[in-house]
Design a protein around this motif. Structure first.
Motif, PDB file in Angstrom:
ATOM      1  N   ALA A   1      10.388   9.180 -12.461  1.00 47.37           N
ATOM      2  CA  ALA A   1       9.115   9.754 -12.020  1.00 47.37           C
ATOM      3  C   ALA A   1       8.563  10.693 -13.088  1.00 47.37           C
ATOM      4  CB  ALA A   1       9.303  10.499 -10.707  1.00 47.37           C
ATOM      5  N   LEU A   2       9.446  11.460 -13.737  1.00 42.80           N
ATOM      6  CA  LEU A   2       8.989  12.390 -14.770  1.00 42.80           C
ATOM      7  C   LEU A   2       8.355  11.626 -15.929  1.00 42.80           C
ATOM      8  CD1 LEU A   2      11.833  15.052 -14.909  1.00 42.80           C
ATOM      9  CD2 LEU A   2       9.511  15.325 -14.066  1.00 42.80           C
ATOM     10  N   ILE A   3       8.993  10.533 -16.329  1.00 44.22           N
ATOM     11  CA  ILE A   3       8.443   9.747 -17.448  1.00 44.22           C
ATOM     12  C   ILE A   3       7.088   9.163 -17.062  1.00 44.22           C
ATOM     13  CG2 ILE A   3       8.769   7.629 -18.780  1.00 44.22           C
ATOM     14  CD1 ILE A   3      11.621   8.353 -19.121  1.00 44.22           C
ATOM     15  N   LEU A   4       7.040   8.563 -15.873  1.00 50.58           N
ATOM     16  CA  LEU A   4       5.763   8.010 -15.417  1.00 50.58           C
ATOM     17  C   LEU A   4       4.712   9.106 -15.335  1.00 50.58           C
ATOM     18  CD1 LEU A   4       6.710   5.413 -12.678  1.00 50.58           C
ATOM     19  CD2 LEU A   4       5.674   5.023 -14.905  1.00 50.58           C
ATOM     20  N   GLY A   5       5.130  10.255 -14.785  1.00 52.14           N
ATOM     21  CA  GLY A   5       4.212  11.391 -14.669  1.00 52.14           C
ATOM     22  C   GLY A   5       3.672  11.788 -16.027  1.00 52.14           C
ATOM     23  N   GLY A   6       4.549  11.872 -17.028  1.00 50.46           N
ATOM     24  CA  GLY A   6       4.128  12.239 -18.378  1.00 50.46           C
ATOM     25  C   GLY A   6       3.063  11.290 -18.895  1.00 50.46           C
ATOM     26  N   ILE A   7       3.312   9.990 -18.696  1.00 50.30           N
ATOM     27  CA  ILE A   7       2.365   8.977 -19.183  1.00 50.30           C
ATOM     28  C   ILE A   7       1.010   9.127 -18.482  1.00 50.30           C
ATOM     29  CG2 ILE A   7       1.869   6.510 -19.206  1.00 50.30           C
ATOM     30  CD1 ILE A   7       4.870   6.046 -19.541  1.00 50.30           C
ATOM     31  N   VAL A   8       1.075   9.227 -17.149  1.00 44.45           N
ATOM     32  CA  VAL A   8      -0.172   9.278 -16.376  1.00 44.45           C
ATOM     33  C   VAL A   8      -0.965  10.542 -16.712  1.00 44.45           C
ATOM     34  CG1 VAL A   8      -1.121   9.498 -14.054  1.00 44.45           C
ATOM     35  CG2 VAL A   8       0.692   7.849 -14.505  1.00 44.45           C
ATOM     36  N   ILE A   9      -0.260  11.688 -16.778  1.00 38.81           N
ATOM     37  CA  ILE A   9      -0.963  12.936 -17.083  1.00 38.81           C
ATOM     38  C   ILE A   9      -1.581  12.871 -18.473  1.00 38.81           C
ATOM     39  CG2 ILE A   9      -0.711  15.412 -17.454  1.00 38.81           C
ATOM     40  CD1 ILE A   9       1.548  15.371 -15.423  1.00 38.81           C
ATOM     41  N   GLY A  10      -0.829  12.331 -19.441  1.00 39.06           N
ATOM     42  CA  GLY A  10      -1.346  12.240 -20.805  1.00 39.06           C
ATOM     43  C   GLY A  10      -2.621  11.413 -20.864  1.00 39.06           C
ATOM     44  N   ALA A  11      -2.593  10.262 -20.200  1.00 37.32           N
ATOM     45  CA  ALA A  11      -3.751   9.369 -20.247  1.00 37.32           C
ATOM     46  C   ALA A  11      -4.947   9.978 -19.519  1.00 37.32           C
ATOM     47  CB  ALA A  11      -3.396   8.020 -19.631  1.00 37.32           C
ATOM     48  N   THR A  12      -4.724  10.443 -18.288  1.00 34.36           N
ATOM     49  CA  THR A  12      -5.863  10.963 -17.531  1.00 34.36           C
ATOM     50  C   THR A  12      -6.368  12.259 -18.157  1.00 34.36           C
ATOM     51  OG1 THR A  12      -4.270  11.939 -16.020  1.00 34.36           O
ATOM     52  CG2 THR A  12      -5.348   9.947 -15.295  1.00 34.36           C
ATOM     53  N   GLY A  13      -5.448  13.076 -18.671  1.00 34.92           N
ATOM     54  CA  GLY A  13      -5.862  14.317 -19.329  1.00 34.92           C
ATOM     55  C   GLY A  13      -6.842  14.021 -20.455  1.00 34.92           C
ATOM     56  N   SER A  14      -6.507  13.046 -21.285  1.00 37.39           N
ATOM     57  CA  SER A  14      -7.393  12.697 -22.390  1.00 37.39           C
ATOM     58  C   SER A  14      -8.728  12.176 -21.865  1.00 37.39           C
ATOM     59  CB  SER A  14      -6.757  11.618 -23.262  1.00 37.39           C
ATOM     60  OG  SER A  14      -5.507  12.041 -23.704  1.00 37.39           O
ATOM     61  N   ALA A  15      -8.638  11.311 -20.858  1.00 41.22           N
ATOM     62  CA  ALA A  15      -9.879  10.721 -20.331  1.00 41.22           C
ATOM     63  C   ALA A  15     -10.787  11.809 -19.765  1.00 41.22           C
ATOM     64  CB  ALA A  15      -9.550   9.687 -19.259  1.00 41.22           C
ATOM     65  N   ILE A  16     -10.183  12.750 -19.033  1.00 39.41           N
ATOM     66  CA  ILE A  16     -10.978  13.837 -18.449  1.00 39.41           C
ATOM     67  C   ILE A  16     -11.603  14.683 -19.552  1.00 39.41           C
ATOM     68  CG2 ILE A  16     -10.838  16.005 -17.155  1.00 39.41           C
ATOM     69  CD1 ILE A  16      -8.641  14.671 -15.470  1.00 39.41           C
ATOM     70  N   ALA A  17     -10.777  15.000 -20.563  1.00 40.99           N
ATOM     71  CA  ALA A  17     -11.268  15.867 -21.633  1.00 40.99           C
ATOM     72  C   ALA A  17     -12.403  15.205 -22.406  1.00 40.99           C
ATOM     73  CB  ALA A  17     -10.123  16.214 -22.572  1.00 40.99           C
ATOM     74  N   LEU A  18     -12.326  13.882 -22.536  1.00 39.51           N
ATOM     75  CA  LEU A  18     -13.345  13.178 -23.321  1.00 39.51           C
ATOM     76  C   LEU A  18     -14.662  13.053 -22.579  1.00 39.51           C
ATOM     77  CD1 LEU A  18     -11.558  10.206 -25.065  1.00 39.51           C
ATOM     78  CD2 LEU A  18     -12.872  12.004 -26.141  1.00 39.51           C
ATOM     79  N   ARG A  19     -14.564  13.097 -21.248  1.00 37.56           N
ATOM     80  CA  ARG A  19     -15.725  12.753 -20.431  1.00 37.56           C
ATOM     81  C   ARG A  19     -16.989  13.466 -20.870  1.00 37.56           C
ATOM     82  NH1 ARG A  19     -14.788  13.886 -14.386  1.00 37.56           N
ATOM     83  NH2 ARG A  19     -15.030  15.889 -15.407  1.00 37.56           N
ATOM     84  N   ARG A  20     -16.866  14.780 -21.108  1.00 30.17           N
ATOM     85  CA  ARG A  20     -18.101  15.521 -21.392  1.00 30.17           C
ATOM     86  C   ARG A  20     -18.661  15.234 -22.779  1.00 30.17           C
ATOM     87  NH1 ARG A  20     -16.422  21.575 -22.728  1.00 30.17           N
ATOM     88  NH2 ARG A  20     -18.604  21.549 -23.335  1.00 30.17           N
ATOM     89  N   PHE A  21     -17.806  14.718 -23.682  1.00 27.98           N
ATOM     90  CA  PHE A  21     -18.326  14.407 -25.015  1.00 27.98           C
ATOM     91  C   PHE A  21     -18.865  12.994 -25.088  1.00 27.98           C
ATOM     92  CE2 PHE A  21     -14.792  17.448 -25.859  1.00 27.98           C
ATOM     93  CZ  PHE A  21     -15.623  18.542 -26.013  1.00 27.98           C
ATOM     94  N   LEU A  22     -18.596  12.204 -24.066  1.00 27.72           N
ATOM     95  CA  LEU A  22     -19.039  10.811 -24.099  1.00 27.72           C
ATOM     96  C   LEU A  22     -20.305  10.591 -23.286  1.00 27.72           C
ATOM     97  CD1 LEU A  22     -15.700   8.814 -23.941  1.00 27.72           C
ATOM     98  CD2 LEU A  22     -17.154   9.294 -25.883  1.00 27.72           C
ATOM     99  N   LYS A  23     -20.827  11.667 -22.719  1.00 27.93           N
ATOM    100  CA  LYS A  23     -22.080  11.503 -21.973  1.00 27.93           C
ATOM    101  C   LYS A  23     -23.181  11.069 -22.924  1.00 27.93           C
ATOM    102  CE  LYS A  23     -21.475  14.184 -17.863  1.00 27.93           C
ATOM    103  NZ  LYS A  23     -20.942  15.542 -17.891  1.00 27.93           N
ATOM    104  N   VAL A  24     -23.974  10.148 -22.456  1.00 26.28           N
ATOM    105  CA  VAL A  24     -25.035   9.622 -23.333  1.00 26.28           C
ATOM    106  C   VAL A  24     -26.168  10.648 -23.455  1.00 26.28           C
ATOM    107  CG1 VAL A  24     -26.616   7.750 -23.731  1.00 26.28           C
ATOM    108  CG2 VAL A  24     -24.466   7.326 -22.566  1.00 26.28           C
TER     109      VAL A  24
END
Lengths: 306, 235
Positions: free
Chosen positions: A283-306
């Motif tokens: 679960a920790l490994i899966l958690g690490g992967i999921v948090i890493g991916a969603t964290g990046s996606a969330i952080a990028l969101r505001r810079f990718l607005k058109v």
């Protein structure tokens, strides 16, 4: 698409290397927070085993009248065994009860010498699958038809530690909720911390994102390498956590620290604990992967607005 | 055919403010070389940003290569930008990529296969005179060299239109002239080039079409023009 994936993975790796300081910051955040969550969850597993062991000790004793006909006793026993809440019913005869008492006081046999004959009653020992149902099962026994023929005074002679059992369950409930609460809080804090670190890392590269957009990169083209990088960071952090937790677990068993509980008088089955531990690592490994991916996606969101 | 059509475009950034562009009409046909001149705040950058669809006009219509940029669906915006090469005063290179990788990035974005990237990127880098510095990072290059990388990137996928916003703003006069001859060479391959600048010397040296902006309005549009009225009187 597959060819692009190779490119994205390569991009993520190079970017990880070339932004090493930020990468290390993200990895250590993931590691520290997941380690906290992981070790606390493991402790909670052990604690929950201890609580279970305490709760399992709760049994119902049905003291039978000495004049009860044995086929009636057999009948009651057979009936109780069929109930879904009950795991086992054992008949303890008058003699067995005395033997048990004697073995309990084998260091001070003089106490028993005073006894006039055998004052003990035969009994049925009812063990439950879920001890939290003890009250309802006891009530059910009392309400059996013709119970008076077997038990002198059902209200007194069906015993399950009426005085301390509710308190025990109150305490264990508090412990369980406290555990769940602490773990969720820790988990939430970790999530926020990790996502924030990744956000910071991406914020420091917002100019890059802007340039990529100017050159005509689609949002997913920009997102993929960042997300893979996040996954990569999460994976390394989680992997470190898993390694350290594994070392701790191994030494706990090796130096017999876990067996301490046996010494405390708590009998414990370690096998389920171990499999829980491995599930936790996964679960920790899966958690690490999921948090890493969603964290990046969330952080990028505001810079990718058109 | 007009590569750029700007019809009665007004841009007001914030309600109540003076418009950055005020009912501007402007056409550029294929293969032209245009200088967009004017002091800071005259609306040059707003112009460039409109063409790149970084912002939308408050009033009026902007067509780039026949497409109304206001009607463009968000997922089509990257495609518009791929058909426009851009060069900026601050180069806008990716700091963590080498010169080669920066140029290659523009091709990766449009899914060009690796073998094309391997041949085209060196070709373009040689064209802009950076044959030796493939593997240098932007901070290891001089301003002029960085601008060459930036031009190579803007041009590597052969866009029909190249926009340059103050491309010589950070460069010394000699380097500026070199950058301009590069842009001129690109123009001669058929690419439409629009250069926003307030570099008087350059505009006067090249004698191309000059469109002068002032206070958000076009005050002069001249073929083979010069920078300002002073020069005009001298001619």
């Amino acid at each position: 698409m597959r060819k692009k994936m190779v490119y994205f993975i390569k991009e993520a790796f190079t970017s990880f290397k070339r932004n090493l300081v930020m990468s290390i910051a993200a990895v250590s955040t993931v590691f520290l927070t997941l380690f906290l969550v992981g070790s606390f969850t493991f402790l909670a597993f052990i604690g929950s085993k201890l609580i279970d062991a305490q709760e399992k000790k709760v049994e119902i004793e049905v003291f039978l009248s000495e004049s009860a006909p044995s086929e009636k006793i057999q009948g009651l026993q057979n009936r109780i065994v069929t109930w879904s809440e009950v795991s086992r019913v054992r008949y303890v005869s008058k003699n067995d009860a005395l033997k048990r008492l004697k073995s309990m006081f084998k260091d001070a046999p003089e106490i028993l010498e005073e006894l006039p004959g055998n004052p003990l009653s035969p009994s049925l020992q009812v063990r439950l699958k879920d001890t939290r149902k003890v009250e309802s099962v006891a009530l059910k026994i009392k309400k059996q038809p013709h119970v008076k023929e077997i038990i002198n005074d059902p209200d007194k002679d069906v015993k399950y530690g009426q005085k301390y059992v509710p308190k025990l369950f109150a305490v264990t409930r508090i412990f369980r909720w406290a555990g769940i609460g602490t773990i969720s809080l820790l988990g939430f804090a970790s999530l926020v911390l990790i996502v924030n670190t990744i956000r910071l890392a991406i914020f420091s590269r917002r100019r890059e994102v802007a340039i990529m957009r100017l050159v005509g990169a689609s949002n997913w083209f920009i997102r993929w390498p960042f997300m893979l990088e996040g996954i990569f960071q999460g994976l390394i952090g989680a992997f470190l956590t898993v390694v350290i937790l594994f070392i701790i677990k191994t030494s706990l068993f090796k130096y017999q620290i876990i067996q301490f509980f046996t010494w405390l008088g708590v009998s414990m089955d370690y096998q389920p604990l171990l499999s829980q531990f491995y599930i936790l690592l996964l679960a920790l490994i899966l958690g690490g992967i999921v948090i890493g991916a969603t964290g990046s996606a969330i952080a990028l969101r505001r810079f990718l607005k058109v | 055919m007009n590569v750029i059509e700007v019809r009665k475009v007004t841009k007001i950034y914030e309600e109540g403010e003076k418009p950055a562009l005020d009912a501007v009409d402007f056409y550029v046909s294929k293969g032209e070389f245009v200088f967009l001149v004017g002091p800071s705040g005259s609306g040059k950058s707003t112009f460039i940003r409109l063409l790149l669809r970084e912002i939308l006009p408050t009033k009026g219509e902007v067509y780039v290569a026949g497409q109304n940029i206001a009607r463009l669906r968000p997922w089509k915006i990257p495609r518009l930008r791929r058909s426009i090469g851009c060069v900026f005063q601050d180069f806008k290179l990716l700091p963590n990529k080498t010169a080669f990788e920066n140029v290659a990035f523009a091709l990766e974005v449009i899914n060009r296969p690796a073998h094309i990237i391997r041949t085209q990127v060196p070709e373009v880098l040689n064209l802009v005179g950076l044959g030796e510095k493939f593997n240098s990072y932007p901070d290891e290059l001089s301003g002029g060299e960085q601008q060459r990388v930036s031009i190579a990137r803007s041009f590597v996928n052969r866009p029909p239109l190249l926009l340059a916003d103050e491309p010589t703003g950070n460069l010394d006069p000699a380097t500026s002239q070199e950058i301009m001859s590069l842009l001129n060479r690109i123009n001669r391959t058929g690419t439409t080039v629009v250069v926003a600048t307030h570099d008087r010397e350059i505009v006067n040296a090249w004698r191309k079409r000059v469109v002068a902006l002032e206070g958000g309005k076009i005050v002069r549009d001249q073929t083979r023009g010069v920078y300002g009225y002073e020069e005009q009187e001298l001619i």
